[in-house]
Design an enzyme around this catalytic site. Structure first.
Site, PDB file in Angstrom:
ATOM      1  N   GLN A  31      25.143 -20.644  34.913  1.00  0.00           N
ATOM      2  CA  GLN A  31      25.994 -21.213  33.861  1.00  0.00           C
ATOM      3  C   GLN A  31      25.675 -22.688  33.688  1.00  0.00           C
ATOM      4  O   GLN A  31      26.211 -23.339  32.808  1.00  0.00           O
ATOM      5  CB  GLN A  31      27.473 -21.058  34.259  1.00  0.00           C
ATOM      6  CG  GLN A  31      27.922 -19.606  34.364  1.00  0.00           C
ATOM      7  CD  GLN A  31      29.230 -19.497  35.144  1.00  0.00           C
ATOM      8  OE1 GLN A  31      30.316 -19.697  34.606  1.00  0.00           O
ATOM      9  NE2 GLN A  31      29.137 -19.170  36.418  1.00  0.00           N
ATOM     10  N   ASN A  32      24.822 -23.213  34.555  1.00  0.00           N
ATOM     11  CA  ASN A  32      24.541 -24.648  34.522  1.00  0.00           C
ATOM     12  C   ASN A  32      23.563 -24.999  33.401  1.00  0.00           C
ATOM     13  O   ASN A  32      22.686 -24.221  33.058  1.00  0.00           O
ATOM     14  CB  ASN A  32      23.996 -25.114  35.878  1.00  0.00           C
ATOM     15  CG  ASN A  32      25.009 -24.908  36.981  1.00  0.00           C
ATOM     16  OD1 ASN A  32      26.189 -24.700  36.698  1.00  0.00           O
ATOM     17  ND2 ASN A  32      24.576 -24.936  38.224  1.00  0.00           N
ATOM     18  N   HIS A  55      24.570 -20.647  29.436  1.00  0.00           N
ATOM     19  CA  HIS A  55      25.258 -21.642  28.606  1.00  0.00           C
ATOM     20  C   HIS A  55      24.300 -22.657  27.998  1.00  0.00           C
ATOM     21  O   HIS A  55      24.722 -23.733  27.576  1.00  0.00           O
ATOM     22  CB  HIS A  55      26.358 -22.334  29.429  1.00  0.00           C
ATOM     23  CG  HIS A  55      27.489 -21.403  29.786  1.00  0.00           C
ATOM     24  ND1 HIS A  55      28.414 -21.673  30.768  1.00  0.00           N
ATOM     25  CD2 HIS A  55      27.840 -20.189  29.268  1.00  0.00           C
ATOM     26  CE1 HIS A  55      29.287 -20.666  30.849  1.00  0.00           C
ATOM     27  NE2 HIS A  55      28.957 -19.751  29.958  1.00  0.00           N
ATOM     28  N   CYS A  74      19.102 -26.625  10.379  1.00  0.00           N
ATOM     29  CA  CYS A  74      18.035 -25.623  10.237  1.00  0.00           C
ATOM     30  C   CYS A  74      17.771 -24.832  11.511  1.00  0.00           C
ATOM     31  O   CYS A  74      17.005 -23.865  11.486  1.00  0.00           O
ATOM     32  CB  CYS A  74      16.750 -26.266   9.705  1.00  0.00           C
ATOM     33  SG  CYS A  74      16.022 -27.463  10.829  1.00  0.00           S
ATOM     34  N   THR A  89      30.790 -21.131  41.552  1.00  0.00           N
ATOM     35  CA  THR A  89      31.456 -20.996  40.248  1.00  0.00           C
ATOM     36  C   THR A  89      32.932 -20.680  40.459  1.00  0.00           C
ATOM     37  O   THR A  89      33.289 -19.915  41.363  1.00  0.00           O
ATOM     38  CB  THR A  89      30.810 -19.914  39.356  1.00  0.00           C
ATOM     39  OG1 THR A  89      31.578 -19.797  38.141  1.00  0.00           O
ATOM     40  CG2 THR A  89      30.722 -18.564  40.032  1.00  0.00           C
ATOM     41  N   PRO A 141      33.292 -22.970  48.864  1.00  0.00           N
ATOM     42  CA  PRO A 141      34.255 -23.431  49.874  1.00  0.00           C
ATOM     43  C   PRO A 141      35.677 -22.979  49.561  1.00  0.00           C
ATOM     44  O   PRO A 141      36.509 -22.905  50.457  1.00  0.00           O
ATOM     45  CB  PRO A 141      34.160 -24.963  49.799  1.00  0.00           C
ATOM     46  CG  PRO A 141      32.858 -25.250  49.128  1.00  0.00           C
ATOM     47  CD  PRO A 141      32.579 -24.081  48.232  1.00  0.00           C
ATOM     48  N   GLU A 142      35.944 -22.658  48.276  1.00  0.00           N
ATOM     49  CA  GLU A 142      37.302 -22.268  47.857  1.00  0.00           C
ATOM     50  C   GLU A 142      37.295 -20.825  47.354  1.00  0.00           C
ATOM     51  O   GLU A 142      36.317 -20.391  46.750  1.00  0.00           O
ATOM     52  CB  GLU A 142      37.769 -23.144  46.677  1.00  0.00           C
ATOM     53  CG  GLU A 142      37.695 -24.636  46.916  1.00  0.00           C
ATOM     54  CD  GLU A 142      38.722 -25.103  47.928  1.00  0.00           C
ATOM     55  OE1 GLU A 142      39.752 -24.408  48.087  1.00  0.00           O
ATOM     56  OE2 GLU A 142      38.486 -26.134  48.582  1.00  0.00           O
ATOM     57  N   ALA A 150      27.001 -24.858  49.234  1.00  0.00           N
ATOM     58  CA  ALA A 150      25.801 -24.126  48.827  1.00  0.00           C
ATOM     59  C   ALA A 150      24.617 -24.401  49.740  1.00  0.00           C
ATOM     60  O   ALA A 150      23.930 -23.473  50.184  1.00  0.00           O
ATOM     61  CB  ALA A 150      25.461 -24.498  47.377  1.00  0.00           C
TER      62      ALA A 150
HETATM   63  P1  OAD Z   1      33.667 -25.236  37.814  1.00  0.00           P
HETATM   64  O1  OAD Z   1      33.679 -26.711  37.811  1.00  0.00           O
HETATM   65  O2  OAD Z   1      34.725 -24.543  37.047  1.00  0.00           O
HETATM   66  O3  OAD Z   1      33.738 -24.698  39.303  1.00  0.00           O
HETATM   67  C1  OAD Z   1      32.929 -25.228  40.318  1.00  0.00           C
HETATM   68  C2  OAD Z   1      33.107 -24.386  41.583  1.00  0.00           C
HETATM   69  O4  OAD Z   1      32.182 -24.861  42.544  1.00  0.00           O
HETATM   70  C3  OAD Z   1      34.499 -24.441  42.194  1.00  0.00           C
HETATM   71  O5  OAD Z   1      34.956 -23.119  42.444  1.00  0.00           O
HETATM   72  C4  OAD Z   1      34.265 -25.193  43.538  1.00  0.00           C
HETATM   73  O6  OAD Z   1      35.117 -24.737  44.578  1.00  0.00           O
HETATM   74  C5  OAD Z   1      32.820 -24.863  43.813  1.00  0.00           C
HETATM   75  N1  OAD Z   1      32.088 -25.858  44.623  1.00  0.00           N
HETATM   76  C6  OAD Z   1      32.274 -27.207  44.665  1.00  0.00           C
HETATM   77  N2  OAD Z   1      31.376 -27.777  45.493  1.00  0.00           N
HETATM   78  C7  OAD Z   1      30.611 -26.782  45.993  1.00  0.00           C
HETATM   79  C8  OAD Z   1      29.494 -26.716  46.896  1.00  0.00           C
HETATM   80  N3  OAD Z   1      28.996 -27.825  47.474  1.00  0.00           N
HETATM   81  N4  OAD Z   1      28.949 -25.515  47.159  1.00  0.00           N
HETATM   82  C9  OAD Z   1      29.446 -24.385  46.589  1.00  0.00           C
HETATM   83  N5  OAD Z   1      30.488 -24.379  45.734  1.00  0.00           N
HETATM   84  C10 OAD Z   1      31.061 -25.554  45.428  1.00  0.00           C
HETATM   85  O7  OAD Z   1      32.194 -24.793  37.344  1.00  0.00           O
HETATM   86  P2  OAD Z   1      31.711 -23.427  36.660  1.00  0.00           P
HETATM   87  O8  OAD Z   1      32.343 -22.250  37.287  1.00  0.00           O
HETATM   88  O9  OAD Z   1      30.240 -23.483  36.642  1.00  0.00           O
HETATM   89  O10 OAD Z   1      30.811 -24.235  30.421  1.00  0.00           O
HETATM   90  O11 OAD Z   1      32.249 -23.593  35.187  1.00  0.00           O
HETATM   91  C11 OAD Z   1      31.965 -22.593  34.254  1.00  0.00           C
HETATM   92  C12 OAD Z   1      31.768 -23.205  32.896  1.00  0.00           C
HETATM   93  O12 OAD Z   1      32.900 -24.011  32.545  1.00  0.00           O
HETATM   94  C13 OAD Z   1      30.596 -24.164  32.798  1.00  0.00           C
HETATM   95  O13 OAD Z   1      29.354 -23.529  32.582  1.00  0.00           O
HETATM   96  C14 OAD Z   1      30.981 -25.009  31.615  1.00  0.00           C
HETATM   97  C15 OAD Z   1      32.449 -25.211  31.897  1.00  0.00           C
HETATM   98  O14 OAD Z   1      33.245 -25.459  30.789  1.00  0.00           O
HETATM   99  C16 OAD Z   1      30.055 -24.702  29.446  1.00  0.00           C
HETATM  100  O15 OAD Z   1      29.479 -25.764  29.495  1.00  0.00           O
HETATM  101  C17 OAD Z   1      29.980 -23.754  28.302  1.00  0.00           C
END
Ligand code: OAD
Length: 236
Positions: free
Chosen positions: A97-98, A117, A128, A184, A210-211, A227
């Site tokens: 999703q990154n 994404h 265009c 995620t 972690p959560e 990670a």
């Molecule tokens: P989030 O910011 O919603 O979630 C990040 C997750 O990473 C959380 O569950 C944290 O607990 C976890 N996390 C934090 N540090 C970590 C680490 N060191 N190792 C492993 N996990 C860790 O991010 P996404 O789920 O990617 O959309 O968000 C989904 C979408 O929402 C994104 O792609 C973006 C956003 O709006 C668009 O840009 C369309």
């Protein structure tokens, strides 16, 4: 099998399903939680087509900052472990999703990374539809030669995902024998529901975060570590 004994290389068809937490240890901010982008910025002002139509310069100022920030960060060992696995296993890929390009910068081949994404380093002409790779920050000029604004080729709130990316991700996830979800929050759809396809076809599922998340129940293996730590062991 215990979490400690799981090794990615014991499987033949592997999908790494990644979110913003994957890049957190590189210094790229996540979206939610402490330091999250959507705590600081209102997405309705910066990350939807309506905001762009209203004030493209303001939206580009935000995206210029994000592009500069992502480029100033470097992939961490976790990204590199995934890149190594992709080179060793012919049937492994990343569904992410990154939009930060970190997997590719850590050695993942372009054709083995599905960006659900989009990418902040691709531009799309708002009129265009022409697409161009571009890493300049600030972006100058902010307009395509047809006269219309470039916009980042990413999925903003309210945008449709590219169907070819969703289909390719769904196909890979439905036939993998291991899915590793990393970093995620699993609250953004349709991405959040894709790992369920792996569960339906009997794959092994691992969640690295972690959560806990709303999707944790889907994962028989939950690794509550960062990670980089979890991937060092999983990809050994
Ligand atoms: P989030 O910011 O919603 O979630 C990040 C997750 O990473 C959380 O569950 C944290 O607990 C976890 N996390 C934090 N540090 C970590 C680490 N060191 N190792 C492993 N996990 C860790 O991010 P996404 O789920 O990617 O959309 O968000 C989904 C979408 O929402 C994104 O792609 C973006 C956003 O709006 C668009 O840009 C369309």
């Amino acid at each position: 099998m215990s979490n400690d004994d799981l090794r990615v290389r014991d499987f033949s068809s592997v999908v790494f399903f990644t979110g913003a937490g994957m890049s957190a240890e590189s210094g790229v901010p996540t979206y939610r939680g402490a330091g999250g982008i959507w705590n600081e910025y209102n997405f309705e002002d910066y990350a939807c087509q309506e905001a762009f139509d209203r004030d493209p310069e303001k939206v580009w100022d935000f995206h210029d900052k994000r592009r500069a920030m992502a480029l100033s960060c470097v992939p961490h060992d976790g990204h590199r472990h995934i890149g190594d696995v992709l080179r060793d296993l012919p049937d492994a890929l990343v569904v992410t999703q990154n939009i930060d390009g970190m997997h590719q910068r850590a050695g993942a081949p372009d054709d083995r990374v599905i960006e659900l994404h989009g990418s902040m380093f691709r531009l799309r002409c708002d009129a265009c539809g022409v697409i161009e790779h571009n890493v300049a920050h600030p972006l100058v000029p902010r307009t395509h030669r047809c006269g219309a604004h470039w916009r980042p080729d990413i999925v903003w709130f309210g945008d449709m995902l590219r169907m070819d990316a969703v289909q390719a991700a769904a196909d890979a996830i439905a036939r993998c024998d291991l899915l590793v979800s990393i970093g995620t929050s699993a609250v953004v759809y349709p991405a959040a529901q894709l790992p369920a396809l792996a569960a339906q076809s009997g794959a092994t599922l691992i969640e690295v975060n972690p959560e806990p998340t709303p999707m944790s129940e889907l994962y028989p293996h939950r690794i509550r570590e960062k990670a980089s730590v979890a991937l060092a062991r999983l990809c050994a």
